[in-house]
Scaffold this active site. Structure first.
Site, PDB file in Angstrom:
ATOM      1  CG  ASP A 189     -57.658  76.414  29.343  1.00  0.00           C
ATOM      2  OD1 ASP A 189     -57.710  75.180  29.161  1.00  0.00           O
ATOM      3  OD2 ASP A 189     -56.637  76.994  29.764  1.00  0.00           O
TER       4      ASP A 189
ATOM      5  CG  HIS B 204     -50.631  69.922  29.204  1.00  0.00           C
ATOM      6  ND1 HIS B 204     -50.195  70.680  30.257  1.00  0.00           N
ATOM      7  CD2 HIS B 204     -51.923  70.320  28.992  1.00  0.00           C
ATOM      8  CE1 HIS B 204     -51.169  71.471  30.662  1.00  0.00           C
ATOM      9  NE2 HIS B 204     -52.238  71.267  29.910  1.00  0.00           N
TER      10      HIS B 204
ATOM     11  CG  ASP C 285     -51.975  74.517  27.848  1.00  0.00           C
ATOM     12  OD1 ASP C 285     -52.078  75.348  26.948  1.00  0.00           O
ATOM     13  OD2 ASP C 285     -52.821  74.394  28.724  1.00  0.00           O
TER      14      ASP C 285
ATOM     15  CG  HIS D 264     -51.747  78.988  28.343  1.00  0.00           C
ATOM     16  ND1 HIS D 264     -51.485  78.384  29.549  1.00  0.00           N
ATOM     17  CD2 HIS D 264     -52.930  78.484  27.935  1.00  0.00           C
ATOM     18  CE1 HIS D 264     -52.460  77.531  29.845  1.00  0.00           C
ATOM     19  NE2 HIS D 264     -53.349  77.577  28.875  1.00  0.00           N
TER      20      HIS D 264
END
Ligand SMILES: [Zn+2]
Length: 301
Positions: free
Chosen positions: A64, A140, A210, A268
Site C-alpha cells: 500500500d 514497523h 508506518d 493512514h
C-alpha cells in the site's frame, strides 16, 4: 511549502479512498512521498505535472506504499521522459523494479537511480543549496523510514529604503545578503543589521508512516512545523496496534506533543472506520492543532 494528499488510507484501494501517496512542493522541488496503487490517477486529478517529479521517497515495501511505482516508472517511459529519476527506498526495491523491467523488456530511456536505504539511524539522503532530507527510522514489521524535509536557512533580506539611504554600491548587495558589514560610497562602515532583515524561519515537514508508537523518533522531528503521523486505529482498537505495529490517533498526538510540532496531520486510517472525525476528536484530547488528511486535500505552510 505545499503538501497534497493523494491517498491516506491503509491496506486496499476502495471506491473513494486511496492508499498512501503525497506530493510535497518545497523550494522548486516536487517530491513524491510513497506511491500506492492509484497514484498516477490522483496525480492527474490534482494536476501535478509528471515531468516535475525527479525524486521519489518510499518508506517501506508494504504494497500500500509502493504498488503504484512500477506503473509510474513505465508511464514516464511512455511519455519519453529524459530527466533522471531518483528513488530513495529500502534495499530490495531496485531488485523488484529491475526484474519487472527485465521480464517485460521495457527498460527506461531515462536514468533510474536507486538510493538504497539500510541505516537504522537518521541519515541525510538528499541535499542541495535550499533543502535537506533526512530519514526518520520507524518501528514497523519490516524496515521502514519516515522522511524529514527541511528548508535551509535563507539569506538575509535587503531593507531597500535603508540600503538606498546608506548609499551603498550595488556590487555589495550580495555581501549584505550573506550577512557581512560593507562600506558605503564614502568609505564608512555600514553595519549589516542596520540595512538588512533576518531571513524567514526555515520550515520543516516530518512524514511518519508506518510505525508503532515510538518515542525514539521524537528527537529527530523536534519542533517540525508539520508532522504527518499515521493513526491506523482508534483507541477502542488499541490492542491491534501491537501485532500490526501501527499507532492510534492518541499515540500520534502524544508524539506530536512531546516533539513540540506546530501541527499534526493524521492519516493512514484503517478502512474499518467510516467516521474520520473520531480520529480528530481522540487526538485533540492530547494535542491542540490536529488536522485530518483526506485524499485530494492540500496544506500550505
Ligand atoms: Zn506497512
Amino acid at each position: 511549502m505545499k503538501l497534497t494528499i493523494l491517498g491516506c488510507h491503509s491496506a486496499t484501494p476502495r471506491t473513494n479512498t486511496n492508499p498512501t501517496s503525497q506530493v510535497l512542493e518545497i523550494k522548486n522541488h516536487t517530491f513524491l512521498i510513497d506511491c500506492g496503487e492509484g497514484t498516477q490517477v490522483e496525480l492527474r486529478r490534482n494536476k501535478v505535472k509528471f515531468v516535475r517529479i525527479k525524486h521519489i521517497f518510499i518508506s517501506h515495501l508494504h504494497g500500500d506504499h509502493y504498488f503504484g511505482l512500477v506503473g509510474l516508472i513505465s508511464t514516464f517511459r511512455l511519455l519519453t521522459r529524459e530527466a533522471d529519476l531518483h528513488i530513495y527506498a529500502p534495499k530490495g526495491l531496485k531488485d523488484i523494479i529491475t526484474l519487472q523491467m527485465k521480464l517485460s523488456e521495457s527498460w527506461t530511456n531515462y536514468k533510474l537511480i536507486f538510493h538504497e536505504l539500510t541505516s537504522h539511524t537518521s541519515e541525510l539522503i538528499f541535499e542541495d543549496d535550499k533543502v535537506e532530507v533526512y530519514t526518520i527510522p520507524l518501528d514497523h514489521h519490516i524496515y521502514t523510514n519516515g522522511f524529514l524535509f527541511k528548508e535551509k536557512k535563507g539569506e538575509r533580506k535587503l531593507d531597500m529604503n535603508a540600503v538606498l539611504n546608506a548609499d551603498i554600491d550595488i556590487a555589495y548587495y550580495r555581501k549584505l545578503k550573506q550577512g557581512f558589514d560593507v562600506e558605503d560610497n564614502n568609505g564608512n562602515l555600514v553595519k549589516n543589521d542596520t540595512v538588512t532583515k533576518p531571513p524567514n524561519k526555515p520550515k520543516s515537514y516530518a512524514y511518519c508512516s508506518d510505525t508503532a508508537y515510538n518515542e525514539a523518533l521524537i528527537p529527530v522531528i523536534k519542533d517540525a512545523d508539520i508532522l504527518y503521523h499515521e493513526s491506523t486505529f482508534l483507541e477502542k482498537n488499541e490492542k491491534l496496534t501491537i501485532p500490526t505495529k501501527h499507532s492510534t490517533a492518541k499515540q500520534a498526538a502524544s508524539i506530536a506533543k512531546q516533539a513540540n510540532v506546530k501541527t499534526l496531520i493524521l492519516g493512514h486510517y484503517s478502512t474499518r472506520y467510516n467516521d474520520l472525525n473520531l480520529f480528530k476528536e481522540e487526538a485533540s484530547e492530547i494535542f491542540e492543532h490536529v488536522e485530518l488528511a483526506k485524499d485530494g486535500k492540500t496544506f500550505e505552510f
